[in-house]
Design a protein around this motif. Sequence first.
Motif, PDB file in Angstrom:
ATOM      1  N   VAL A 182       0.864  -1.174   0.000  1.00  0.00           N
ATOM      2  CA  VAL A 182       0.000   0.000   0.000  1.00  0.00           C
ATOM      3  C   VAL A 182       0.901   1.224   0.000  1.00  0.00           C
ATOM      4  O   VAL A 182       1.754   1.383   0.878  1.00  0.00           O
ATOM      5  CB  VAL A 182      -0.924   0.015   1.239  1.00  0.00           C
ATOM      6  CG1 VAL A 182      -1.781   1.259   1.257  1.00  0.00           C
ATOM      7  CG2 VAL A 182      -1.795  -1.238   1.264  1.00  0.00           C
ATOM      8  N   GLU A 183       0.720   2.083  -1.005  1.00  0.00           N
ATOM      9  CA  GLU A 183       1.549   3.281  -1.146  1.00  0.00           C
ATOM     10  C   GLU A 183       0.785   4.501  -0.673  1.00  0.00           C
ATOM     11  O   GLU A 183      -0.313   4.782  -1.141  1.00  0.00           O
ATOM     12  CB  GLU A 183       1.977   3.457  -2.605  1.00  0.00           C
ATOM     13  CG  GLU A 183       2.842   2.314  -3.090  1.00  0.00           C
ATOM     14  CD  GLU A 183       3.190   2.405  -4.564  1.00  0.00           C
ATOM     15  OE1 GLU A 183       2.759   3.365  -5.229  1.00  0.00           O
ATOM     16  OE2 GLU A 183       3.890   1.492  -5.045  1.00  0.00           O
ATOM     17  N   LEU A 184       1.379   5.215   0.288  1.00  0.00           N
ATOM     18  CA  LEU A 184       0.820   6.447   0.838  1.00  0.00           C
ATOM     19  C   LEU A 184       1.753   7.577   0.410  1.00  0.00           C
ATOM     20  O   LEU A 184       2.693   7.893   1.128  1.00  0.00           O
ATOM     21  CB  LEU A 184       0.753   6.394   2.372  1.00  0.00           C
ATOM     22  CG  LEU A 184       0.227   5.111   3.000  1.00  0.00           C
ATOM     23  CD1 LEU A 184       0.461   5.124   4.488  1.00  0.00           C
ATOM     24  CD2 LEU A 184      -1.240   4.981   2.701  1.00  0.00           C
ATOM     25  N   ALA A 185       1.520   8.140  -0.758  1.00  0.00           N
ATOM     26  CA  ALA A 185       2.383   9.193  -1.293  1.00  0.00           C
ATOM     27  C   ALA A 185       3.811   8.659  -1.407  1.00  0.00           C
ATOM     28  O   ALA A 185       4.031   7.691  -2.110  1.00  0.00           O
ATOM     29  CB  ALA A 185       2.287  10.447  -0.448  1.00  0.00           C
ATOM     30  N   GLU A 186       4.785   9.251  -0.674  1.00  0.00           N
ATOM     31  CA  GLU A 186       6.174   8.825  -0.775  1.00  0.00           C
ATOM     32  C   GLU A 186       6.519   7.683   0.181  1.00  0.00           C
ATOM     33  O   GLU A 186       7.633   7.169   0.164  1.00  0.00           O
ATOM     34  CB  GLU A 186       7.111  10.012  -0.520  1.00  0.00           C
ATOM     35  CG  GLU A 186       7.008  11.068  -1.601  1.00  0.00           C
ATOM     36  CD  GLU A 186       7.925  12.254  -1.348  1.00  0.00           C
ATOM     37  OE1 GLU A 186       8.897  12.115  -0.559  1.00  0.00           O
ATOM     38  OE2 GLU A 186       7.669  13.318  -1.926  1.00  0.00           O
TER      39      GLU A 186
END
Length: 192
Positions: A182-186
């Motif tokens: 899961v990618e949260l921005a950077e």
Amino acid sequence: MTCRICGAVLPEGAMFCGDCGSSTTATPESRRRPDPRPGDTRIMDEPVHRNSGVISIPVDGVRPTSPITTVDAAVAEARRSVHASPRFVLTFSTGETRTVFGTGLIGRKPLPQPGESFDQLVQIADRTRSVSKTHLEFGEHEGMLWIVDRFSGNGTIVRRPDDGALRCEPGRRYLVPRGSRVELAEQSFTVE
């Protein structure tokens, strides 16, 4: 002179707070923003299926196909109390590892809205501030982790182990199987 927002001591003549970035004329009332969540809270009758294989489920969960009787509800409740909520290990790109269960919020400084309660608040160390203060919500549904983007500034992307990337629509639940990223921005985390 002190900042009216965070209370930090400011040098004389400062125009902005060095800690929180607020203007020296800002007040807590002027910093309040209107609720960005949509007013339409109708529940969809069926889960939305996407080509990516990530399932979006209604907020109240999947509806049973037949009415639940009082006895069925009592049996279901007894089963829930006997079996503890599954635990998920989240390994963050910052090197941190958290074991989560139940419900919770993830962000730089996660904070529930008035009237909300969660089992856990998971704080991410993000010096770039690409992750929102309260970026996403998580919970468990039938042994799988689900997430909801809480109208974050930079969005949330789910990458399943056997599928492509899926940008999460804010306010909608997505099931996230173990092995997903899961990618949260950077920043990001993997679910184990």
